[in-house]
Design a protein around this motif. Sequence first.
Motif, PDB file in Angstrom:
ATOM      1  N   SER A  58      22.579  28.658  63.164  1.00 36.60           N
ATOM      2  CA  SER A  58      22.512  27.267  62.691  1.00 36.60           C
ATOM      3  C   SER A  58      22.840  26.704  63.061  1.00 36.60           C
ATOM      4  CB  SER A  58      22.530  27.698  61.066  1.00 36.60           C
ATOM      5  OG  SER A  58      21.789  28.626  61.099  1.00 36.60           O
ATOM      6  N   ALA A  59      22.797  24.940  62.571  1.00 33.38           N
ATOM      7  CA  ALA A  59      23.472  23.939  62.958  1.00 33.38           C
ATOM      8  C   ALA A  59      24.571  23.722  61.970  1.00 33.38           C
ATOM      9  CB  ALA A  59      22.491  22.567  62.932  1.00 33.38           C
ATOM     10  N   ALA A  60      25.678  22.949  62.261  1.00 34.77           N
ATOM     11  CA  ALA A  60      26.895  23.435  61.386  1.00 34.77           C
ATOM     12  C   ALA A  60      27.056  21.434  60.926  1.00 34.77           C
ATOM     13  CB  ALA A  60      28.129  23.417  62.103  1.00 34.77           C
ATOM     14  N   ALA A  61      27.140  21.521  59.642  1.00 34.91           N
ATOM     15  CA  ALA A  61      28.050  20.183  59.898  1.00 34.91           C
ATOM     16  C   ALA A  61      28.781  19.516  59.910  1.00 34.91           C
ATOM     17  CB  ALA A  61      27.712  20.200  57.741  1.00 34.91           C
ATOM     18  N   LEU A  62      28.871  18.616  60.008  1.00 35.04           N
ATOM     19  CA  LEU A  62      30.331  17.946  60.614  1.00 35.04           C
ATOM     20  C   LEU A  62      31.452  18.303  59.662  1.00 35.04           C
ATOM     21  CD1 LEU A  62      28.658  14.357  61.839  1.00 35.04           C
ATOM     22  CD2 LEU A  62      29.618  16.494  63.053  1.00 35.04           C
ATOM     23  N   GLY A  63      32.879  18.551  60.645  1.00 35.24           N
ATOM     24  CA  GLY A  63      33.637  19.063  59.347  1.00 35.24           C
ATOM     25  C   GLY A  63      35.252  18.226  60.208  1.00 35.24           C
ATOM     26  N   GLU A  64      36.138  18.175  59.486  1.00 34.18           N
ATOM     27  CA  GLU A  64      37.561  18.512  59.040  1.00 34.18           C
ATOM     28  C   GLU A  64      38.336  18.535  60.477  1.00 34.18           C
ATOM     29  OE1 GLU A  64      39.037  18.358  55.647  1.00 34.18           O
ATOM     30  OE2 GLU A  64      36.995  17.607  54.272  1.00 34.18           O
ATOM     31  N   CYS A  65      37.972  19.615  61.310  1.00 29.26           N
ATOM     32  CA  CYS A  65      38.506  19.326  62.488  1.00 29.26           C
ATOM     33  C   CYS A  65      39.499  18.142  63.354  1.00 29.26           C
ATOM     34  CB  CYS A  65      37.977  20.506  63.358  1.00 29.26           C
ATOM     35  SG  CYS A  65      36.441  20.002  64.376  1.00 29.26           S
ATOM     36  N   SER A  66      39.990  17.739  64.439  1.00 34.82           N
ATOM     37  CA  SER A  66      40.121  16.735  65.518  1.00 34.82           C
ATOM     38  C   SER A  66      38.588  16.777  66.009  1.00 34.82           C
ATOM     39  CB  SER A  66      41.046  16.576  65.448  1.00 34.82           C
ATOM     40  OG  SER A  66      41.310  17.160  67.093  1.00 34.82           O
ATOM     41  N   LEU A  67      38.808  14.928  66.468  1.00 33.40           N
ATOM     42  CA  LEU A  67      37.601  14.727  67.374  1.00 33.40           C
ATOM     43  C   LEU A  67      37.618  15.459  68.477  1.00 33.40           C
ATOM     44  CD1 LEU A  67      37.691  11.068  66.244  1.00 33.40           C
ATOM     45  CD2 LEU A  67      35.884  12.863  65.132  1.00 33.40           C
ATOM     46  N   ARG A  68      39.087  15.436  68.875  1.00 36.51           N
ATOM     47  CA  ARG A  68      39.392  16.292  69.792  1.00 36.51           C
ATOM     48  C   ARG A  68      38.466  17.420  69.965  1.00 36.51           C
ATOM     49  NH1 ARG A  68      42.263  15.101  74.899  1.00 36.51           N
ATOM     50  NH2 ARG A  68      43.087  13.082  73.982  1.00 36.51           N
ATOM     51  N   SER A 120      38.368   7.522  71.123  1.00 33.62           N
ATOM     52  CA  SER A 120      39.877   7.166  71.005  1.00 33.62           C
ATOM     53  C   SER A 120      40.341   5.735  70.479  1.00 33.62           C
ATOM     54  CB  SER A 120      40.467   6.234  72.376  1.00 33.62           C
ATOM     55  OG  SER A 120      41.672   5.684  72.946  1.00 33.62           O
ATOM     56  N   ARG A 121      39.146   4.834  70.171  1.00 35.37           N
ATOM     57  CA  ARG A 121      39.440   3.631  68.903  1.00 35.37           C
ATOM     58  C   ARG A 121      39.045   3.951  67.734  1.00 35.37           C
ATOM     59  NH1 ARG A 121      38.423  -1.477  71.872  1.00 35.37           N
ATOM     60  NH2 ARG A 121      38.748  -0.815  74.260  1.00 35.37           N
ATOM     61  N   ALA A 122      38.399   5.210  67.511  1.00 38.54           N
ATOM     62  CA  ALA A 122      38.641   6.203  65.951  1.00 38.54           C
ATOM     63  C   ALA A 122      39.685   6.272  65.678  1.00 38.54           C
ATOM     64  CB  ALA A 122      37.450   7.034  66.259  1.00 38.54           C
ATOM     65  N   PRO A 155      23.902  17.065  62.882  1.00 41.80           N
ATOM     66  CA  PRO A 155      23.973  15.747  63.026  1.00 41.80           C
ATOM     67  C   PRO A 155      23.900  14.887  64.300  1.00 41.80           C
ATOM     68  CG  PRO A 155      25.527  17.340  61.387  1.00 41.80           C
ATOM     69  CD  PRO A 155      24.850  18.118  62.822  1.00 41.80           C
ATOM     70  N   PHE A 156      23.447  13.612  64.622  1.00 38.69           N
ATOM     71  CA  PHE A 156      22.963  13.235  65.154  1.00 38.69           C
ATOM     72  C   PHE A 156      23.534  11.871  65.251  1.00 38.69           C
ATOM     73  CE2 PHE A 156      18.754  14.280  67.579  1.00 38.69           C
ATOM     74  CZ  PHE A 156      19.849  13.405  68.928  1.00 38.69           C
ATOM     75  N   LEU A 157      24.713  11.348  65.818  1.00 39.60           N
ATOM     76  CA  LEU A 157      25.459   9.963  65.370  1.00 39.60           C
ATOM     77  C   LEU A 157      24.825   9.011  66.606  1.00 39.60           C
ATOM     78  CD1 LEU A 157      29.370  11.284  64.788  1.00 39.60           C
ATOM     79  CD2 LEU A 157      27.262  10.467  63.005  1.00 39.60           C
ATOM     80  N   ASP A 158      24.527   7.712  66.358  1.00 35.22           N
ATOM     81  CA  ASP A 158      24.247   7.121  66.944  1.00 35.22           C
ATOM     82  C   ASP A 158      24.818   6.289  68.597  1.00 35.22           C
ATOM     83  OD1 ASP A 158      23.066   4.615  68.289  1.00 35.22           O
ATOM     84  OD2 ASP A 158      21.967   4.681  67.026  1.00 35.22           O
ATOM     85  N   LEU A 218      33.819  14.754  59.938  1.00 39.84           N
ATOM     86  CA  LEU A 218      33.636  14.552  58.674  1.00 39.84           C
ATOM     87  C   LEU A 218      33.391  12.549  58.408  1.00 39.84           C
ATOM     88  CD1 LEU A 218      31.618  14.951  56.264  1.00 39.84           C
ATOM     89  CD2 LEU A 218      33.959  15.969  55.935  1.00 39.84           C
ATOM     90  N   ALA A 219      35.121  12.374  59.190  1.00 37.42           N
ATOM     91  CA  ALA A 219      35.283  11.148  58.510  1.00 37.42           C
ATOM     92  C   ALA A 219      34.859   9.869  59.332  1.00 37.42           C
ATOM     93  CB  ALA A 219      36.811  10.951  58.807  1.00 37.42           C
ATOM     94  N   LEU A 220      34.153   9.998  60.797  1.00 36.79           N
ATOM     95  CA  LEU A 220      33.536   8.881  61.186  1.00 36.79           C
ATOM     96  C   LEU A 220      32.060   8.855  60.820  1.00 36.79           C
ATOM     97  CD1 LEU A 220      33.634   7.600  63.748  1.00 36.79           C
ATOM     98  CD2 LEU A 220      32.648  10.090  65.302  1.00 36.79           C
ATOM     99  N   GLN A 221      31.699  10.228  60.281  1.00 34.44           N
ATOM    100  CA  GLN A 221      29.970  10.343  59.719  1.00 34.44           C
ATOM    101  C   GLN A 221      31.058   9.207  58.357  1.00 34.44           C
ATOM    102  OE1 GLN A 221      28.366  13.824  58.152  1.00 34.44           O
ATOM    103  NE2 GLN A 221      26.435  13.236  59.439  1.00 34.44           N
ATOM    104  N   GLN A 222      31.166   9.538  57.354  1.00 37.93           N
ATOM    105  CA  GLN A 222      31.746   8.741  56.199  1.00 37.93           C
ATOM    106  C   GLN A 222      31.168   7.574  56.568  1.00 37.93           C
ATOM    107  OE1 GLN A 222      34.036  11.084  55.059  1.00 37.93           O
ATOM    108  NE2 GLN A 222      33.202  12.378  53.590  1.00 37.93           N
TER     109      GLN A 222
END
Length: 235
Positions: free
Chosen positions: A27-37, A206-208, A151-154, A217-221
């Motif tokens: 199943s697709a996973a929602a974006l979470g609070e792990c680090s971007l890395r 890196s900029r984020a 989740p799909f980010l542009d 999750l923070a990036l999506q928000q």
Amino acid sequence: MSLFSWLRPAQPSLPDALQQRLADLPSAAALGECSLREQRWVVLDLETTGLNLNKDQVLSIGAVAIEDGAIDFGQQFERTLQCDKQKLGPSVLIHGLAPSTIAAGSEPAEALLAFMEYVGDSPLLAFHSPFDAHMLGRALKDHLGYRLQHPFLDVADLAPMLCPQVALRQAGLDDWIDAFKLQVQERHNASADALATAELALILFSRARQQQIPSPLALQQRLGQWKRRQQAPSI
């Protein structure tokens, strides 16, 4: 039989082996609070017969994975899909896929299933992702009866949000490649464009982090807030 059952699209008939692989997809996973890395991302690009969201078809899928904060060149995906029922449009002049290459491509259901196995439960990135999300979602539904929920980010939105000083709005991938002086050897095929998008995404991650956006999750928000501000009427 329900009175309205005839309104539902017929489910594609798949061999048992494909049905089992389809059932085994995570199943697709929602974006979470792990680090971007820490987050594994799949960056994709599609080549299609044209730009009509309702009629054109996916011709090829190119994708790379970002894992542990780097592009994993051991995890690349490329597949050309058979498309012998629809006349190829002028897009062939851009992506360069010859009719013979398309005719010799993979059967669409198998290729799309292999791609979703490659994706797993990872979120997706693309440049101008609404087009890719729609075309991929329609292809998955038509050939596999599968509903895309990842989740799909542009990246085309992330770039101006995270780098407002670059002063590029509604810019294409080539514009951002030039802005960051990325060394791109090839363009306008799915794999090359996915790789270029992934390189841009790493700069943006890196900029984020520099802007105290620590997680997917923070990036999506933050992206949602930014888009709402862009769409708000000016006073």
